[in-house]
Design an enzyme around this catalytic site. Structure first.
Site, mmCIF file in Angstrom:
data_model
loop_
_atom_site.group_PDB
_atom_site.id
_atom_site.type_symbol
_atom_site.label_atom_id
_atom_site.label_comp_id
_atom_site.label_asym_id
_atom_site.label_seq_id
_atom_site.Cartn_x
_atom_site.Cartn_y
_atom_site.Cartn_z
ATOM 1 N N HIS A 113 -7.691 -4.172 10.105
ATOM 2 C CA HIS A 113 -7.394 -3.934 8.683
ATOM 3 C C HIS A 113 -6.078 -4.543 8.400
ATOM 4 C CE1 HIS A 113 -5.014 0.149 9.790
ATOM 5 N NE2 HIS A 113 -4.125 -1.099 9.346
ATOM 6 N N ASN A 147 -7.979 -2.046 14.296
ATOM 7 C CA ASN A 147 -9.573 -2.456 14.036
ATOM 8 C C ASN A 147 -9.647 -3.554 12.848
ATOM 9 O OD1 ASN A 147 -8.508 -1.392 11.439
ATOM 10 N ND2 ASN A 147 -9.842 0.360 11.248
ATOM 11 N N ASP A 160 1.005 -1.188 -0.021
ATOM 12 C CA ASP A 160 -0.097 0.177 -0.144
ATOM 13 C C ASP A 160 0.733 1.238 0.045
ATOM 14 O OD1 ASP A 160 0.828 -0.720 2.497
ATOM 15 O OD2 ASP A 160 -0.954 -0.749 3.481
ATOM 16 N N GLU A 176 -9.859 -1.369 4.945
ATOM 17 C CA GLU A 176 -10.351 -0.914 6.054
ATOM 18 C C GLU A 176 -11.632 -1.864 6.474
ATOM 19 O OE1 GLU A 176 -8.736 0.620 8.358
ATOM 20 O OE2 GLU A 176 -8.209 2.687 7.904
#
Ligand code: F6R
Length: 264
Positions: free
Chosen positions: A138, A136, A67, A143
């Site tokens: 990801h 979270n 990414d 996400e």
């Protein structure tokens, strides 16, 4: 999914490097998928050491990064591109043309993402993808809510990810809001997945990833769909796993199980 629980971060990295080195020994032209962040730093340090001691040659290794932030030029100190240079590429004998990264400033975003997918295919696919995990859940910058079939594309970062990544920037407003990331589908196409996590702050994400339902609300849970996913974690990150003792027991007896299967 194989859950490997180690005593500390050093041991997590050693295990990951052992798997990577093992694959490198049998695969001429290994293709590695790479992550940034804190989790893989010890892996890169050990791979650099192997390279510098002449024990692992990178001249035929190809890499693809997961990414990048949109809006940051390659040489921006907080870009993932700069991170990779500083923490890995500049220290090893990799061929520059074998390094593939998403650009934070592409002319045509959609074409850039399509080309990236194409390049992975042309390289014969990723053999081993290294992953960290966000609090979270990801993976990459997929996400919660990301499609489990997603491919490389633009994503909007969540507030919690922006806050987690803010320390590297002068202030929170400077953290980019958008990124490019390989999709969950892209990640799942890799031959092997190695997810690294340490510390209490990751225990909930790990519990949901390993033992929760497979859901787009926890992108890490997509690893349950992969045939060769290794989740390598410390006791803190493992502390909410209900079957922790079972994973420890299986790992402890792995040689006996292998012998048993060989004798049959
Ligand atoms: C970065 C990436 C992210 C990180 C995750 C965990 O390339 O893919 O998914 O792996 O945010 O970051 P750390 O390891 O810093 O806790």
């Amino acid at each position: 999914m194989e859950v490997i629980i180690k005593d500390n971060y050093d041991q997590i990295c050693e295990e990951a490097v052992r798997l990577i080195h093992q694959k490198w020994q049998v695969k001429n032209g290994l293709v590695l998928g790479l992550a940034t962040g804190r989790s893989p730093l010890g892996v890169y340090a050990r791979l650099i050491e192997l390279n510098q001691r002449g024990l692992m040659d990178f001249s035929r290794v190809t890499t693809f990064n997961l990414d990048e932030y949109i809006g940051l030029a390659e040489d921006h100190p907080q870009s993932f591109s700069a991170y990779m240079e500083k923490n890995f590429f500049r220290h090893i004998n990799i061929n520059r043309e074998n390094i593939h990264r998403l650009s934070g400033t592409p002319d045509d975003i959609e074409r850039h993402c399509r080309d990236y997918e194409e390049k992975i295919k042309t390289a014969g696919g990723i053999d081993i993808q290294i992953l960290g995990i966000g609090r979270n859940g990801h993976i990459g910058f997929n996400e919660p809510g990301s499609s489990l079939a997603s491919r490389t594309r633009v994503k909007t970062l969540t507030k919690s990810t922006i806050e987690a990544n803010a320390p590297g920037f002068k202030n929170k407003d400077e953290v980019p809001r958008y990124c490019l990331t390989m999709g969950i589908g892209t990640i799942l196409d890799s031959g092997m997945l190695i997810l690294l996590a340490s510390g209490l702050e990751k225990n909930e994400a790990i519990a949901k990833t390993v033992e929760g339902p497979v859901t787009a609300s926890v992108p890490g849970s997509a690893l349950q769909l992969h045939r060769t996913a290794k989740v390598i974690i410390d006791h803190h990150a493992a502390s909410r796993l209900q079957r922790k003792d079972y994973y420890l027991w299986v790992y402890e007896h792995r040689d006996k199980i292998t012998d048993f299967l060989k004798k049959r």
